[in-house]
Design a protein around this motif. Sequence first.
Motif, PDB file in Angstrom:
ATOM      1  N   THR A   4      30.839 -36.380 -18.864  1.00 26.47           N
ATOM      2  CA  THR A   4      32.407 -36.681 -18.929  1.00 26.47           C
ATOM      3  C   THR A   4      33.259 -35.659 -19.273  1.00 26.47           C
ATOM      4  OG1 THR A   4      31.683 -37.707 -20.699  1.00 26.47           O
ATOM      5  CG2 THR A   4      31.902 -39.479 -19.008  1.00 26.47           C
ATOM      6  N   GLU A   5      32.632 -34.808 -20.037  1.00 27.28           N
ATOM      7  CA  GLU A   5      33.617 -33.469 -20.215  1.00 27.28           C
ATOM      8  C   GLU A   5      34.341 -32.756 -19.263  1.00 27.28           C
ATOM      9  OE1 GLU A   5      31.213 -34.951 -22.662  1.00 27.28           O
ATOM     10  OE2 GLU A   5      29.995 -33.232 -22.099  1.00 27.28           O
ATOM     11  N   THR A   6      33.381 -32.820 -18.206  1.00 29.89           N
ATOM     12  CA  THR A   6      34.167 -31.936 -17.122  1.00 29.89           C
ATOM     13  C   THR A   6      34.797 -32.742 -16.006  1.00 29.89           C
ATOM     14  OG1 THR A   6      31.972 -32.374 -15.585  1.00 29.89           O
ATOM     15  CG2 THR A   6      32.130 -30.350 -17.098  1.00 29.89           C
ATOM     16  N   ARG A   7      35.065 -33.991 -16.254  1.00 29.63           N
ATOM     17  CA  ARG A   7      35.801 -34.903 -15.589  1.00 29.63           C
ATOM     18  C   ARG A   7      37.193 -35.034 -15.976  1.00 29.63           C
ATOM     19  NH1 ARG A   7      33.373 -39.095 -12.419  1.00 29.63           N
ATOM     20  NH2 ARG A   7      31.258 -38.139 -11.842  1.00 29.63           N
ATOM     21  N   VAL A   8      38.020 -34.701 -14.999  1.00 33.50           N
ATOM     22  CA  VAL A   8      39.416 -34.704 -15.126  1.00 33.50           C
ATOM     23  C   VAL A   8      40.144 -35.968 -14.530  1.00 33.50           C
ATOM     24  CG1 VAL A   8      41.441 -33.256 -14.918  1.00 33.50           C
ATOM     25  CG2 VAL A   8      39.402 -32.337 -14.948  1.00 33.50           C
ATOM     26  N   ARG A   9      41.302 -36.394 -15.131  1.00 32.85           N
ATOM     27  CA  ARG A   9      41.752 -37.556 -14.729  1.00 32.85           C
ATOM     28  C   ARG A   9      42.690 -37.009 -13.700  1.00 32.85           C
ATOM     29  NH1 ARG A   9      46.529 -39.907 -16.134  1.00 32.85           N
ATOM     30  NH2 ARG A   9      46.773 -41.684 -14.964  1.00 32.85           N
ATOM     31  N   VAL A  10      42.393 -37.345 -12.265  1.00 34.81           N
ATOM     32  CA  VAL A  10      43.107 -36.796 -10.888  1.00 34.81           C
ATOM     33  C   VAL A  10      43.910 -37.779 -10.682  1.00 34.81           C
ATOM     34  CG1 VAL A  10      42.648 -35.788  -8.752  1.00 34.81           C
ATOM     35  CG2 VAL A  10      41.097 -35.013 -10.462  1.00 34.81           C
ATOM     36  N   TRP A  11      43.390 -38.875 -10.230  1.00 32.01           N
ATOM     37  CA  TRP A  11      44.263 -39.789  -9.332  1.00 32.01           C
ATOM     38  C   TRP A  11      45.217 -40.753 -10.427  1.00 32.01           C
ATOM     39  CZ3 TRP A  11      44.353 -37.424  -5.421  1.00 32.01           C
ATOM     40  CH2 TRP A  11      43.248 -37.083  -4.728  1.00 32.01           C
ATOM     41  N   ASP A  12      46.421 -40.592 -10.335  1.00 33.13           N
ATOM     42  CA  ASP A  12      47.242 -41.342 -11.393  1.00 33.13           C
ATOM     43  C   ASP A  12      47.197 -42.851 -10.705  1.00 33.13           C
ATOM     44  OD1 ASP A  12      49.880 -42.153  -9.745  1.00 33.13           O
ATOM     45  OD2 ASP A  12      49.022 -40.211  -9.026  1.00 33.13           O
ATOM     46  N   ILE A  13      47.999 -43.932 -11.523  1.00 27.89           N
ATOM     47  CA  ILE A  13      47.582 -45.129 -11.342  1.00 27.89           C
ATOM     48  C   ILE A  13      48.445 -45.363  -9.953  1.00 27.89           C
ATOM     49  CG2 ILE A  13      49.780 -45.886 -12.540  1.00 27.89           C
ATOM     50  CD1 ILE A  13      46.655 -48.040 -12.234  1.00 27.89           C
ATOM     51  N   VAL A  15      48.648 -43.714  -6.783  1.00 25.44           N
ATOM     52  CA  VAL A  15      47.788 -43.443  -5.994  1.00 25.44           C
ATOM     53  C   VAL A  15      46.815 -44.256  -5.832  1.00 25.44           C
ATOM     54  CG1 VAL A  15      45.971 -41.719  -5.140  1.00 25.44           C
ATOM     55  CG2 VAL A  15      48.324 -40.984  -5.887  1.00 25.44           C
ATOM     56  N   ARG A  16      45.982 -44.848  -7.075  1.00 24.88           N
ATOM     57  CA  ARG A  16      44.850 -45.880  -7.058  1.00 24.88           C
ATOM     58  C   ARG A  16      45.376 -47.264  -6.534  1.00 24.88           C
ATOM     59  NH1 ARG A  16      42.641 -45.726 -12.721  1.00 24.88           N
ATOM     60  NH2 ARG A  16      44.455 -44.245 -13.117  1.00 24.88           N
ATOM     61  N   LEU A  17      46.607 -47.493  -6.999  1.00 26.02           N
ATOM     62  CA  LEU A  17      47.088 -48.998  -6.439  1.00 26.02           C
ATOM     63  C   LEU A  17      47.471 -48.816  -5.235  1.00 26.02           C
ATOM     64  CD1 LEU A  17      49.531 -50.369  -9.231  1.00 26.02           C
ATOM     65  CD2 LEU A  17      47.411 -51.091  -8.394  1.00 26.02           C
ATOM     66  N   PHE A  18      47.961 -47.568  -4.735  1.00 32.06           N
ATOM     67  CA  PHE A  18      48.403 -47.488  -3.186  1.00 32.06           C
ATOM     68  C   PHE A  18      47.213 -47.933  -2.395  1.00 32.06           C
ATOM     69  CE2 PHE A  18      47.962 -44.282  -0.121  1.00 32.06           C
ATOM     70  CZ  PHE A  18      48.714 -44.763   1.011  1.00 32.06           C
ATOM     71  N   HIS A  19      46.095 -46.892  -2.765  1.00 33.38           N
ATOM     72  CA  HIS A  19      44.939 -46.770  -2.060  1.00 33.38           C
ATOM     73  C   HIS A  19      44.187 -48.296  -1.675  1.00 33.38           C
ATOM     74  CE1 HIS A  19      40.728 -46.494  -0.999  1.00 33.38           C
ATOM     75  NE2 HIS A  19      41.148 -45.306  -0.250  1.00 33.38           N
ATOM     76  N   TRP A  20      43.892 -48.998  -2.751  1.00 36.32           N
ATOM     77  CA  TRP A  20      43.432 -50.183  -2.742  1.00 36.32           C
ATOM     78  C   TRP A  20      44.067 -51.343  -2.191  1.00 36.32           C
ATOM     79  CZ3 TRP A  20      38.327 -49.132  -2.285  1.00 36.32           C
ATOM     80  CH2 TRP A  20      37.873 -48.156  -2.748  1.00 36.32           C
ATOM     81  N   SER A  21      45.324 -51.228  -2.492  1.00 39.75           N
ATOM     82  CA  SER A  21      46.349 -52.277  -2.013  1.00 39.75           C
ATOM     83  C   SER A  21      46.305 -52.077  -0.435  1.00 39.75           C
ATOM     84  CB  SER A  21      47.726 -52.134  -2.521  1.00 39.75           C
ATOM     85  OG  SER A  21      47.908 -52.175  -3.785  1.00 39.75           O
ATOM     86  N   MET A 181      38.211 -43.143  -7.019  1.00 40.39           N
ATOM     87  CA  MET A 181      39.552 -43.579  -6.724  1.00 40.39           C
ATOM     88  C   MET A 181      39.783 -45.057  -7.360  1.00 40.39           C
ATOM     89  SD  MET A 181      42.093 -43.305  -5.063  1.00 40.39           S
ATOM     90  CE  MET A 181      42.194 -41.973  -3.784  1.00 40.39           C
ATOM     91  N   ILE A 182      38.863 -45.440  -8.344  1.00 43.72           N
ATOM     92  CA  ILE A 182      38.986 -46.619  -9.083  1.00 43.72           C
ATOM     93  C   ILE A 182      39.442 -46.152 -10.558  1.00 43.72           C
ATOM     94  CG2 ILE A 182      37.926 -48.575 -10.197  1.00 43.72           C
ATOM     95  CD1 ILE A 182      36.138 -48.695  -7.537  1.00 43.72           C
ATOM     96  N   THR A 183      38.319 -45.134 -11.205  1.00 38.50           N
ATOM     97  CA  THR A 183      38.717 -44.711 -12.317  1.00 38.50           C
ATOM     98  C   THR A 183      39.523 -43.577 -12.375  1.00 38.50           C
ATOM     99  OG1 THR A 183      36.918 -43.060 -12.214  1.00 38.50           O
ATOM    100  CG2 THR A 183      36.297 -45.321 -12.922  1.00 38.50           C
ATOM    101  N   GLY A 184      39.972 -43.066 -11.439  1.00 37.84           N
ATOM    102  CA  GLY A 184      40.927 -41.798 -11.466  1.00 37.84           C
ATOM    103  C   GLY A 184      40.337 -40.558 -11.689  1.00 37.84           C
ATOM    104  N   ARG A 185      39.187 -40.511 -12.387  1.00 36.99           N
ATOM    105  CA  ARG A 185      38.458 -39.519 -12.587  1.00 36.99           C
ATOM    106  C   ARG A 185      37.491 -38.620 -11.669  1.00 36.99           C
ATOM    107  NH1 ARG A 185      38.905 -38.526 -17.908  1.00 36.99           N
ATOM    108  NH2 ARG A 185      40.335 -40.038 -19.239  1.00 36.99           N
ATOM    109  N   LYS A 186      37.596 -37.249 -11.651  1.00 37.08           N
ATOM    110  CA  LYS A 186      36.878 -36.663 -10.820  1.00 37.08           C
ATOM    111  C   LYS A 186      36.552 -35.392 -11.544  1.00 37.08           C
ATOM    112  CE  LYS A 186      37.744 -34.858  -6.364  1.00 37.08           C
ATOM    113  NZ  LYS A 186      38.597 -34.275  -5.413  1.00 37.08           N
ATOM    114  N   ARG A 187      35.177 -34.817 -11.021  1.00 39.76           N
ATOM    115  CA  ARG A 187      34.751 -33.427 -11.731  1.00 39.76           C
ATOM    116  C   ARG A 187      35.591 -32.503 -10.773  1.00 39.76           C
ATOM    117  NH1 ARG A 187      29.633 -32.471  -9.025  1.00 39.76           N
ATOM    118  NH2 ARG A 187      29.901 -30.094  -9.588  1.00 39.76           N
TER     119      ARG A 187
END
Length: 341
Positions: A4-13, A15-21, A181-187
């Motif tokens: 988890t340390e190397t993960r960054v929050r990339v997708w803000d809320i 973008v994520r809402l947009f994507h799944w909606s 794309m759900i949590t917003g976090r990515k390596r």
Amino acid sequence: MSSTETRVRVWDIGVRLFHWSLAGLILGAYLTAEEDATVGLHARLGLAVLAWVIFRVVWGLVGPAPARFRTFVRSPREVLAYARDYVRGQPGLHLSHNPLGGVMVVSLLALLLALTGSGLLMYLGPEWSGPLSPYMGRSLAHGVEELHEGLAGALPVLVVLHVAGVLLSSRLERQNLVLSMITGRKRAPDATPPARARAPAVVVAAGLGLATFIGLGLLLPGRADAAETPQALLQSYQRQAEAEGSGFAGFDPARGKALFLKETSGADPSSCAGCHGADPTRAGRSPAGRNIEPLAPSAQPERFTDAAKADKWFKRNCKQLLRRDCTATERGDVLAWLLTL
Ligand code: HEC
């Protein structure tokens, strides 16, 4: 590596809402596209897609760094270089979309813009007696419809490529990009913390999307108010007739009656009256012997209260007898006559 340390929050809320909606709305729009009964819902879902797309475009300009076009739209050279690494199975990590993903995002947004735009034009045009009817001729309205259907056929192709790309990238990068794309976090490739969404930007983007939805929604002619009454339907035929040609000089019940009674040699039955009867205040009979309710609204008040139903039968019955669709003037003439009975 994927701790988890190397993960960054990339997708803000946003973008994520947009994507799944968007995914849900597009699915809904496809499921409601074919049936007459659901086409009103289809239009609203399409409008919501358009609103989200506008939100995303604005977000791509003023949103947090990973959401911005500037971050993920790369030059053709970079895209090609990345594609080569990709084919070799060694794509580098990217904080935002990878260069191929960027091409996909822009393609999807452009396609959705054209798809919803053409759908909106269909709704505002003569088919739905919308406010643009007087300015759109038949061939233009037809062209817009063809475009809409062509684009609707192309979208699933892009979606399949998009999903395939995400799954393949997930494998190659050894991380679950769907989950990202759900949590917003990515390596991420480095520790650069992504910029946070700024409140004014959120308000601007959401406001524009919402305004699109509401503003255009008010313009859409509802299925019900397109024609709840035969008189309203007659008015919409009048608008269509005016759009068809400049020579329109009002409907003529006598001309409508003549069309209805006119015999066509070689056709069986040979006239509209052959099924509906020469007196449309009385019931008719189909060749198969089935009872047909009277066509005149004075005898059957449900007649001509549903524009789509009336258009469907006009089309089918005119084709059978005249070997072509009736013009709006002809439909109006017949309806004007029926309303005098
Ligand atoms: C082969 C038989 C047949 C012929 C010929 C025929 N119709 Fe019909 N028509 C039907 C049937 C069946 C229905 C649908 C059943 C119903 O609505 O009761 C229908 C329904 C309609 C409707 C739908 C009205 C509504 O409820 O909104 C219209 C309009 C119509 N016909 C017009 C015409 C015209 C105009 C012609 C001549 C060009 C014509 N029909 C010739 C069988 C026929």
